[in-house]
Design an enzyme around this catalytic site. Structure first.
Site, PDB file in Angstrom:
ATOM      1  N   ASP A 199       0.848  -1.191   0.000  1.00 42.69           N
ATOM      2  CA  ASP A 199       0.000   0.000   0.000  1.00 42.69           C
ATOM      3  C   ASP A 199       0.884   1.241   0.000  1.00 42.69           C
ATOM      4  O   ASP A 199       1.792   1.367   0.837  1.00 42.69           O
ATOM      5  CB  ASP A 199      -0.894   0.030   1.243  1.00 42.69           C
ATOM      6  CG  ASP A 199      -1.953  -1.061   1.234  1.00 42.69           C
ATOM      7  OD1 ASP A 199      -2.063  -1.772   0.218  1.00 42.69           O
ATOM      8  OD2 ASP A 199      -2.671  -1.195   2.242  1.00 42.69           O
ATOM      9  N   ASP A 204     -16.606  -4.552  -2.465  1.00 43.18           N
ATOM     10  CA  ASP A 204     -16.369  -4.304  -1.044  1.00 43.18           C
ATOM     11  C   ASP A 204     -17.673  -4.515  -0.295  1.00 43.18           C
ATOM     12  O   ASP A 204     -18.704  -3.915  -0.663  1.00 43.18           O
ATOM     13  CB  ASP A 204     -15.886  -2.873  -0.822  1.00 43.18           C
ATOM     14  CG  ASP A 204     -14.523  -2.602  -1.459  1.00 43.18           C
ATOM     15  OD1 ASP A 204     -13.930  -3.542  -2.000  1.00 43.18           O
ATOM     16  OD2 ASP A 204     -14.082  -1.447  -1.414  1.00 43.18           O
TER      17      ASP A 204
END
Length: 235
Positions: A12, A125
């Protein structure tokens, strides 16, 4: 009989740094990624957190990382509009993850499928049975309804990445039931993301035929286990 589980360690990136690396505010994403490759990673999941959370992102850095890393890269993080799609398509990414928020625009999802083909991954999600877009207040509806109105998801034209928005980054245990249920809706195995706390979670996902890949972030970077141990658990 168990099946092999493909592991995608996550890197990330925020403000030019590898965001999940503890104790080193200056960690370079390329160095972190290469370290993972040295430990055995054969695929990487690269996320632009700034783009994902509406802070602008760094397309030049991300494209450069894709170019220089020695293994295939799955590129993710806020790829949700036509301009984002055009940029991502032009990179050398092995795969491109279309953000969950893009599911609000069926035409865009169809366009992405046409342009990217087998490179396309669509993020779904999920929080409390609904499809959401993290970083926003957007709620798209119950999972079965959202999947039902997207032929790209149901027809096997794109890999689906199911992200457990209630557990992502929290190391509270993988919700195998969630991943299995979404996989059955789309009709093909999915990539799981979120909640992994230990090697037992990886073994449970390995033994779930509806899951054939897992994105691994917090547990790995916070030292719950080594990448070599994770790879062994996934065999």
């Amino acid at each position: 009989m168990t099946q092999g589980l493909t592991l995608l360690p996550a890197v990330d990136v925020a403000a030019g740094r590898a965001a999940q690396v503890r104790g080193d505010a200056g960690a370079r994403p390329a160095e972190v990624a290469r370290s993972l490759v040295r430990e055995g990673a054969r695929l990487l999941h690269l996320v632009d957190l700034d783009r994902a959370f509406g802070r602008g992102g760094d397309p030049e850095l991300m494209a450069g990382l894709v170019d220089e890393l020695p293994v295939p890269v799955q590129l993710s993080g806020g790829i949700a509009g036509a301009e984002d799609l055009s940029w991502a398509e032009g990179t050398r990414a092995f795969r491109v993850v279309l953000a969950s928020s893009a599911l609000a625009d069926p035409a865009l999802v169809e366009e992405a499928a046409g342009r990217l083909g087998e490179r396309l991954v669509v993020a779904v999600d999920v929080r409390d049975g609904e499809v959401v877009a993290r970083g926003t207040s957007l709620r798209l509806g119950p999972v079965h309804e959202v999947v039902g109105r997207h032929p790209v998801l149901r027809g096997g034209r794109a890999r689906v990445l199911v992200a457990d928005a209630s557990r992502d980054g929290r190391r509270t245990g993988a919700d195998v039931t969630l991943f299995r249920s979404v996989a059955r809706l789309v009709g093909s195995p999915v990539t799981a993301s979120g909640g992994v706390a230990g090697l037992a979670d990886l073994r449970a996902l390995r033994d779930c035929p509806e899951v054939d890949e897992v994105v691994l972030g917090a547990a790995l970077h916070e030292g719950a286990f080594t990448l070599r141990d994770a790879l062994e658990a996934c065999r």
